[in-house]
Design an enzyme around this catalytic site. Structure first.
Site, PDB file in Angstrom:
ATOM      1  N   MET A  40       0.852  -1.194   0.000  1.00  0.00           N
ATOM      2  CA  MET A  40       0.000   0.000   0.000  1.00  0.00           C
ATOM      3  C   MET A  40       0.889   1.245   0.000  1.00  0.00           C
ATOM      4  O   MET A  40       0.453   2.335   0.370  1.00  0.00           O
ATOM      5  CB  MET A  40      -0.936  -0.014   1.200  1.00  0.00           C
ATOM      6  CG  MET A  40      -1.914  -1.198   1.132  1.00  0.00           C
ATOM      7  SD  MET A  40      -3.474  -0.936   1.969  1.00  0.00           S
ATOM      8  CE  MET A  40      -2.930  -0.754   3.637  1.00  0.00           C
ATOM      9  N   LEU A  43       6.714   3.044   1.278  1.00  0.00           N
ATOM     10  CA  LEU A  43       7.656   1.930   1.357  1.00  0.00           C
ATOM     11  C   LEU A  43       8.760   2.193   2.387  1.00  0.00           C
ATOM     12  O   LEU A  43       9.211   3.310   2.560  1.00  0.00           O
ATOM     13  CB  LEU A  43       8.291   1.678  -0.020  1.00  0.00           C
ATOM     14  CG  LEU A  43       7.325   1.342  -1.152  1.00  0.00           C
ATOM     15  CD1 LEU A  43       8.095   1.056  -2.429  1.00  0.00           C
ATOM     16  CD2 LEU A  43       6.413   0.161  -0.801  1.00  0.00           C
ATOM     17  N   HIS A  47       9.497  -3.438   3.328  1.00  0.00           N
ATOM     18  CA  HIS A  47       9.090  -3.714   1.939  1.00  0.00           C
ATOM     19  C   HIS A  47      10.317  -4.043   1.089  1.00  0.00           C
ATOM     20  O   HIS A  47      10.296  -4.954   0.270  1.00  0.00           O
ATOM     21  CB  HIS A  47       8.415  -2.482   1.315  1.00  0.00           C
ATOM     22  CG  HIS A  47       7.093  -2.124   1.920  1.00  0.00           C
ATOM     23  ND1 HIS A  47       6.872  -0.942   2.564  1.00  0.00           N
ATOM     24  CD2 HIS A  47       5.921  -2.802   1.946  1.00  0.00           C
ATOM     25  CE1 HIS A  47       5.620  -0.883   2.968  1.00  0.00           C
ATOM     26  NE2 HIS A  47       5.017  -1.997   2.612  1.00  0.00           N
TER      27      HIS A  47
HETATM   28  O1  PAF Z   1      -0.174  -5.774   3.585  1.00  0.00           O
HETATM   29  C1  PAF Z   1      -0.580  -4.847   2.846  1.00  0.00           C
HETATM   30  O2  PAF Z   1       0.106  -3.859   2.635  1.00  0.00           O
HETATM   31  C2  PAF Z   1      -1.960  -4.947   2.226  1.00  0.00           C
HETATM   32  O3  PAF Z   1      -2.851  -5.572   3.085  1.00  0.00           O
HETATM   33  C3  PAF Z   1      -1.966  -5.611   0.857  1.00  0.00           C
HETATM   34  C4  PAF Z   1      -1.534  -7.064   0.929  1.00  0.00           C
HETATM   35  C5  PAF Z   1      -1.047  -4.859  -0.090  1.00  0.00           C
HETATM   36  C6  PAF Z   1      -3.370  -5.570   0.258  1.00  0.00           C
HETATM   37  O4  PAF Z   1      -3.832  -4.273   0.118  1.00  0.00           O
END
Ligand code: PAF
Length: 293
Positions: A40, A43, A47
């Site tokens: 989402m 970052l 991530h």
């Molecule tokens: O973990 C996340 O950031 C969110 O739940 C995801 C998997 C990108 C779905 O929107």
């Protein structure tokens, strides 16, 4: 094909699924493996650790950046969720790879006219912990992840264990819907002080940021205690620590079976357990978990 971000491009960005699908399909035809990291945005190192693993394993990496409205049960939380696309792309460029494609769609590109979640049956995994405190959350997660899998059609998809319940639910989604992707769980990435990396950390006010590593300190001590004490005794101890804490408010602490995510009744050597926690640091909700055996 892709909107170029700047001249020295290492990361390409598609804002619409049609662009992304077009580029990926030619690579797939050439037998390239496609790895996928759904995010989402906002970052952080957590991530990046998923993306680095994905880069190691695959010929091409797709990173989606999409704040999914249907997984938020609280309009204010959705509104305040950090959105930092330009910064995210700059960060991805530091990975010095030509293999990253960013898919940063609009709500319209994903949902069309109707922004609704599908109602899923995840065999009860969806009612525990996060599911009990965030109504409909996992319907929203299931809806977006399934949609993204249909668009990207990855060979491998990478999810962090910080959202361990989400990881188990996505594995269930893939199994139940026979989606041809291998889901890979990756270890929690922590700051040096133990705080689990999260996009929400950027919203912590200084005093709360200083105190937030307390969560991991409690988890590691709970793990030690679980070696000799019952789950109830450990839970009581955790509750007391947060009652005495001036800034952090415990929402839940649960010791659960990693497969069913149901709270432990009696310890069994044959089963694996994790402790799961959700804490409010002012209006910022933080979650974390730790393997206990
Ligand atoms: O973990 C996340 O950031 C969110 O739940 C995801 C998997 C990108 C779905 O929107």
């Amino acid at each position: 094909m892709f909107a170029r971000v700047n001249f020295l491009l290492k990361v390409e960005v598609a804002k619409a699924k049609a662009e992304l699908i077009k580029s990926i399909s030619s690579l797939r035809r050439n037998g390239k493996s496609i790895g996928f990291v759904p995010t989402m945005g906002a970052l952080h190192q957590g991530h990046l650790s998923l993306i680095e693993k994905c880069l190691e394993d695959n010929d091409l990496v797709v990173v989606s950046i999409f704040v999914n409205p249907t997984q938020f049960d609280n309009a204010e939380d959705l509104d305040k969720y950090p959105r930092t696309l330009a910064q995210d792309i700059t960060l991805l460029k530091t990975l010095s790879s030509f293999k990253i494609m960013v898919y940063a769609p609009s709500v319209e590109d994903i949902y069309g006219g109707t922004v609704d979640a599908v109602n899923y049956d995840f065999d009860g995994l969806e009612y525990e912990m996060e599911g009990a405190f965030r109504m409909g959350h996992f319907d929203g997660v299931g809806t977006i992840v399934k949609r993204l899998f249909e668009i990207v059609k990855p060979d491998f998809a990478y999810f962090g264990e910080k959202d361990f319940q989400q990881l188990q639910i996505i594995k269930k989604l893939v199994k139940k819907h026979e989606i041809p992707v291998k889901v890979i769980g990756c270890p929690i990435f922590r700051a040096a002080n133990g705080l689990a990396m999260s996009s929400r950390n950027s919203r912590l006010k200084p005093d709360y940021k200083k105190e937030a590593p307390f969560i991991y300190k409690i988890l590691t001590t709970a793990k030690l205690k679980f070696g000799t004490k019952s789950a109830n005794k450990v839970t009581e101890w955790v509750i007391k620590q947060f009652e005495a804490h001036k800034l952090l408010n415990l929402e839940y602490f649960t010791i659960a079976d990693v497969e069913t995510l149901k709270p432990i009744k009696r310890k069994s050597k044959k089963k694996q357990y994790r402790a799961f926690i959700a804490v409010y640091a002012d209006d910022v909700r933080l979650i974390d978990n730790i393997a206990l055996n």
